[in-house]
Write a protein that holds these residues in place. Structure first.
Motif, mmCIF file in Angstrom:
data_model
loop_
_atom_site.group_PDB
_atom_site.id
_atom_site.type_symbol
_atom_site.label_atom_id
_atom_site.label_comp_id
_atom_site.label_asym_id
_atom_site.label_seq_id
_atom_site.Cartn_x
_atom_site.Cartn_y
_atom_site.Cartn_z
ATOM 1 N N PRO A 1 0.813 -1.218 0.000
ATOM 2 C CA PRO A 1 0.000 0.000 0.000
ATOM 3 C C PRO A 1 0.850 1.274 0.000
ATOM 4 N N THR A 2 1.696 1.422 -1.030
ATOM 5 C CA THR A 2 2.604 2.564 -1.124
ATOM 6 C C THR A 2 2.467 3.242 -2.471
ATOM 7 N N VAL A 3 2.423 4.574 -2.445
ATOM 8 C CA VAL A 3 2.474 5.377 -3.669
ATOM 9 C C VAL A 3 3.724 6.236 -3.553
ATOM 10 N N ALA A 4 4.655 6.027 -4.469
ATOM 11 C CA ALA A 4 5.894 6.809 -4.487
ATOM 12 C C ALA A 4 5.731 7.898 -5.546
ATOM 13 N N LEU A 5 5.807 9.144 -5.134
ATOM 14 C CA LEU A 5 5.614 10.267 -6.049
ATOM 15 C C LEU A 5 6.952 10.931 -6.345
ATOM 16 N N LEU A 6 7.142 11.316 -7.595
ATOM 17 C CA LEU A 6 8.368 11.994 -8.000
ATOM 18 C C LEU A 6 8.386 13.405 -7.426
ATOM 19 N N ALA A 7 9.533 13.815 -6.922
ATOM 20 C CA ALA A 7 9.649 15.145 -6.314
ATOM 21 C C ALA A 7 9.239 16.236 -7.297
ATOM 22 N N GLY A 8 9.572 16.060 -8.565
ATOM 23 C CA GLY A 8 9.255 17.069 -9.564
ATOM 24 C C GLY A 8 7.780 17.200 -9.877
ATOM 25 N N SER A 9 6.965 16.269 -9.416
ATOM 26 C CA SER A 9 5.532 16.354 -9.698
ATOM 27 C C SER A 9 4.771 17.180 -8.660
ATOM 28 N N PHE A 10 5.448 17.586 -7.574
ATOM 29 C CA PHE A 10 4.812 18.428 -6.565
ATOM 30 C C PHE A 10 4.854 19.885 -6.996
ATOM 31 N N LEU A 11 3.819 20.643 -6.635
ATOM 32 C CA LEU A 11 3.835 22.079 -6.903
ATOM 33 C C LEU A 11 4.907 22.751 -6.061
ATOM 34 N N ILE A 12 5.024 22.330 -4.821
ATOM 35 C CA ILE A 12 6.085 22.772 -3.915
ATOM 36 C C ILE A 12 6.692 21.497 -3.356
ATOM 37 N N LEU A 13 8.017 21.433 -3.269
ATOM 38 C CA LEU A 13 8.642 20.200 -2.771
ATOM 39 C C LEU A 13 8.057 19.808 -1.432
#
Length: 154
Positions: free
Chosen positions: A90-102
């Motif tokens: 149950p993990t979602v790994a999101l790329l840092a570059g996909s955040f509006l703010i880190l």
């Protein structure tokens, strides 16, 4: 206590997400799957429990590609932006570059996975760092009084 909400998504905005609370296991990776998924020599990730992530864009959840026996790579089917990876755990790994703010706390990888020893002529960050240092030095303003002018050859 108020829960921190962070947002992000793809380039075109069709895939958007909100994450509640802090992420875990900030890390970077340079494996071949990550390179091919993003087109970058290394990527930074932040992991969240699946129930911390809510897909809010017009298309809902991102499209996925099964990249291994335990994970699928997430991307926008409209613009092709890489979003992250959705693991069977149950993990979602999101790329840092996909955040509006880190992500807060700031994304500082605790671990790095460089798989360069197993590949002849593999990627090394040194040339990029050196190029970056040279580029930064080239853009640094110089004091005109201390910098000699070049003579023009006419």
């Amino acid at each position: 206590m108020e829960k921190v909400v962070q947002t992000g998504g793809c380039l075109c905005g069709a895939v958007r997400f909100e994450v509640t609370g802090d992420g875990s296991n900030p890390h970077s990776c340079s494996c071949r799957n990550c390179q091919q998924h993003t087109g970058a020599p290394t990527v930074a990730w932040m992991e969240f429990a699946r129930d911390q992530v809510r897909w809010t864009g017009t298309v809902g959840a991102p499209a996925t590609y099964r990249s291994s026996d335990y994970s699928s790579r997430a991307f926008c089917a409209a613009c092709g932006s890489s979003i992250g990876a959705i693991d069977d755990a149950p993990t979602v790994a999101l790329l840092a570059g996909s955040f509006l703010i880190l992500p807060r706390p700031p994304l500082r990888p605790n671990t790095t996975r460089l798989k360069i020893a197993s590949r002849t002529g593999g990627w090394s960050p040194l040339p990029l760092l050196m190029r970056g240092l040279w580029f930064a030095a080239a853009l640094t303003p110089r004091n005109e009084k201390s910098t000699p002018k070049r003579a023009r050859a006419d």
